[in-house]
Motif scaffolding. Structure first.
Motif, mmCIF file in Angstrom:
data_model
loop_
_atom_site.group_PDB
_atom_site.id
_atom_site.type_symbol
_atom_site.label_atom_id
_atom_site.label_comp_id
_atom_site.label_asym_id
_atom_site.label_seq_id
_atom_site.Cartn_x
_atom_site.Cartn_y
_atom_site.Cartn_z
ATOM 1 N N ASN A 135 -3.210 4.398 9.608
ATOM 2 C CA ASN A 135 -2.343 3.239 9.362
ATOM 3 C C ASN A 135 -3.087 2.071 8.726
ATOM 4 O O ASN A 135 -2.486 1.234 8.064
ATOM 5 N N SER A 136 -4.392 2.007 8.951
ATOM 6 C CA SER A 136 -5.174 0.905 8.390
ATOM 7 C C SER A 136 -5.217 0.952 6.873
ATOM 8 O O SER A 136 -5.531 -0.051 6.229
ATOM 9 N N LEU A 137 -4.934 2.119 6.312
ATOM 10 C CA LEU A 137 -4.971 2.261 4.861
ATOM 11 C C LEU A 137 -3.594 2.602 4.298
ATOM 12 O O LEU A 137 -3.476 3.194 3.229
ATOM 13 N N ARG A 138 -2.540 2.225 5.032
ATOM 14 C CA ARG A 138 -1.172 2.342 4.536
ATOM 15 C C ARG A 138 -0.595 0.934 4.429
ATOM 16 O O ARG A 138 -0.905 0.071 5.242
ATOM 17 N N TYR A 139 0.263 0.713 3.422
ATOM 18 C CA TYR A 139 0.700 -0.643 3.133
ATOM 19 C C TYR A 139 2.216 -0.793 3.200
ATOM 20 O O TYR A 139 2.958 0.109 2.810
ATOM 21 N N THR A 140 2.652 -1.943 3.666
ATOM 22 C CA THR A 140 4.078 -2.237 3.744
ATOM 23 C C THR A 140 4.544 -3.132 2.604
ATOM 24 O O THR A 140 5.738 -3.265 2.365
ATOM 25 N N GLY A 141 3.623 -3.752 1.914
ATOM 26 C CA GLY A 141 3.981 -4.633 0.812
ATOM 27 C C GLY A 141 2.755 -5.127 0.082
ATOM 28 O O GLY A 141 1.619 -4.761 0.415
ATOM 29 N N THR A 142 2.969 -5.983 -0.914
ATOM 30 C CA THR A 142 1.870 -6.460 -1.758
ATOM 31 C C THR A 142 0.814 -7.221 -0.972
ATOM 32 O O THR A 142 -0.389 -6.940 -1.085
ATOM 33 N N THR B 211 -4.824 7.402 -12.048
ATOM 34 C CA THR B 211 -3.886 7.069 -10.970
ATOM 35 C C THR B 211 -4.387 7.604 -9.636
ATOM 36 O O THR B 211 -4.292 6.932 -8.604
ATOM 37 N N ARG B 212 -4.955 8.797 -9.647
ATOM 38 C CA ARG B 212 -5.503 9.374 -8.413
ATOM 39 C C ARG B 212 -6.725 8.583 -7.938
ATOM 40 O O ARG B 212 -6.937 8.418 -6.732
ATOM 41 N N GLN B 213 -7.526 8.108 -8.889
ATOM 42 C CA GLN B 213 -8.678 7.286 -8.511
ATOM 43 C C GLN B 213 -8.217 5.980 -7.870
ATOM 44 O O GLN B 213 -8.786 5.535 -6.870
ATOM 45 N N GLN B 214 -7.196 5.373 -8.439
ATOM 46 C CA GLN B 214 -6.698 4.099 -7.928
ATOM 47 C C GLN B 214 -6.111 4.230 -6.527
ATOM 48 O O GLN B 214 -6.273 3.340 -5.687
ATOM 49 N N THR B 215 -5.419 5.336 -6.278
ATOM 50 C CA THR B 215 -4.707 5.487 -5.005
ATOM 51 C C THR B 215 -5.556 6.108 -3.902
ATOM 52 O O THR B 215 -5.150 6.108 -2.740
ATOM 53 N N GLU B 216 -6.732 6.641 -4.236
ATOM 54 C CA GLU B 216 -7.625 7.183 -3.210
ATOM 55 C C GLU B 216 -8.194 6.036 -2.392
ATOM 56 O O GLU B 216 -8.706 5.067 -2.938
ATOM 57 N N ARG B 217 -8.091 6.143 -1.078
ATOM 58 C CA ARG B 217 -8.500 5.034 -0.212
ATOM 59 C C ARG B 217 -9.663 5.444 0.672
ATOM 60 O O ARG B 217 -9.541 6.345 1.490
ATOM 61 N N LYS C 228 -5.442 -5.581 3.512
ATOM 62 C CA LYS C 228 -6.094 -4.380 4.033
ATOM 63 C C LYS C 228 -7.158 -3.848 3.087
ATOM 64 O O LYS C 228 -8.197 -3.337 3.531
ATOM 65 N N MET C 229 -6.932 -3.965 1.793
ATOM 66 C CA MET C 229 -7.947 -3.528 0.834
ATOM 67 C C MET C 229 -9.201 -4.376 0.957
ATOM 68 O O MET C 229 -10.325 -3.861 0.934
ATOM 69 N N LEU C 230 -9.028 -5.695 1.097
ATOM 70 C CA LEU C 230 -10.180 -6.578 1.277
ATOM 71 C C LEU C 230 -10.902 -6.285 2.585
ATOM 72 O O LEU C 230 -12.140 -6.248 2.636
ATOM 73 N N ARG C 231 -10.138 -6.036 3.641
ATOM 74 C CA ARG C 231 -10.721 -5.829 4.962
ATOM 75 C C ARG C 231 -11.444 -4.494 5.081
ATOM 76 O O ARG C 231 -12.559 -4.430 5.605
#
Length: 371
Positions: A298-305, A32-38, A311-314
């Motif tokens: 903010n570039s790595l924070r998300y408001t929705g799916t 879970t920590r690996q997945q959420t590390e940005r 943002k992940m792609l970008r």
């Protein structure tokens, strides 16, 4: 009998899920920590200010990360959120297997009825297995998502606290470089920051935090990718049931029973295929459910799916959707194998016990009558 069969599968699924969860939970926490590390891709001059984040340990091996958690947080760090996770596992497996068996019984009844009308051979088709698993999975997701939001928060709490501490450190250094802080004050504040340990973080605190951030709707964060991920158990059970059906047909000719090891291997194969197919959705779900402070800028924070995917792609590219997949494969395949093996054995034990009770009742009634 069909209802008791569903109850047996529900209870067996819950028991098998709890055992599998306890055994593999440290891997789940690290994953879970690996997945959420940005981590943003190599920045250029235009995005330097918005993607400036320090390099974490997520690129290291899973074993290294487990040892790092033990060293920095103790053994308890590997089991953050275990209590709600066990509750969630028991609820999820119980709900899933109960409704799966209910829908499976109905699918088999329909298939048998079609055979009597001269349509089909009486067996349940592949599409029907997918539909059965999808219906059971959707009900499970809608009912248990709040529990998994809390589990994700608790698993990543230390990670978020560390990220916020890094931001405070960068702010202090920036103030010092601009002459707003003298050296002695800076040294004192940095020392205080380094000595500050993460606050205790329990289930109720996580619940209050989620509610304060987004109200009741916050407990259903990540519900869209999670519902789409219903196809994961659908694929898993399609592979499992189809393989089990063929194996039973082969063994029936020799009157041999399927061993626990064979069920273990079937479960592993089924889960492996499902995990590789749907892993990107799991990463998106985890990121939405975790504290957004983990993202730093903010570039790595998300408001929705949709915002998360874009943002992940970008900023991270396709590789961002597969962070920690090797750890997840090991954890989920092993957990699923244990789950299937324990579940099948518990169902056998339940049926054997039920048969003994049914045989014993007439005898007791006979003795009671003659006495």
């Amino acid at each position: 009998m069909l209802k008791s069969n569903a109850v047996a599968n529900g209870l067996a699924g819950a028991g098998g899920g709890i055992i599998a969860q306890i055994i593999t939970y440290p891997l789940q926490t690290v994953n879970t920590r690996q997945q959420t590390e940005r981590i943003a891709k190599k920045k250029n001059s235009k995005t330097a200010d918005s993607t400036s984040i320090s390099k974490p340990i997520s690129g290291r091996s899973t074993l290294f990360q487990i040892l790092h958690v033990i060293q920095s947080e103790g053994w308890g760090g590997l089991y953050s959120g275990l209590k709600p996770s066990l509750l969630g596992t028991a609820a999820s497996m119980g709900i899933y297997y109960y409704f799966y068996q209910v829908f499976k019984n109905e699918a088999e009844r329909i298939a048998a009825a079609r055979k009597l009308k001269g349509r089909g051979d009486g067996s349940v088709g592949m599409f029907s297995w997918l539909l059965v698993a999808a219906l059971a999975g959707s009900l499970n997701v809608l009912l248990t998502n709040p529990i998994w939001v809390l589990v994700t928060r608790m698993q990543t709490h230390t990670q978020a606290e560390r990220k916020m501490a890094e931001e405070k450190r960068e702010a202090l250094l920036r103030e010092a470089s601009q002459g707003e802080l003298d050296a002695s004050v800076l040294e004192h504040k940095l020392a205080h920051l380094d000595s500050t340990k993460p606050c205790p973080y329990g289930t109720m605190q996580a619940a209050f935090e989620v509610y304060n951030e987004a109200g009741i709707a916050g407990f259903w964060k990540g519900i869209i990718p999670t519902l789409i991920m219903v196809c994961n158990p659908s694929i898993q059970f399609m592979i499992y049931e189809t393989s089990l059906k063929h194996l039973r047909a082969k063994r029936a000719a020799y009157k041999d029973r399927i061993s626990a090891l064979e069920v273990f291997l079937l479960g592993a194969t089924a889960k492996l295929g499902a995990t590789v197919t749907t892993y990107p959705l799991l990463v998106v779900k985890s990121r939405l459910q975790a504290k957004q402070e983990i993202g730093g800028s903010n570039s790595l924070r998300y408001t929705g799916t949709v915002d998360a995917i874009i943002k992940m792609l970008r900023y991270e590219g396709i590789s961002g959707f597969y962070k920690g997949m090797s750890t997840k494969i090991v954890q989920s395949v092993f957990a699923a194998s244990v789950l299937f093996m324990v579940k099948e054995e518990l169902v056998k034990a339940y049926i054997a016990l039920a048969d003994k009770i049914l045989k014993l009742v007439p005898r007791l009634m006979h003795l009671s009558f003659h006495s």
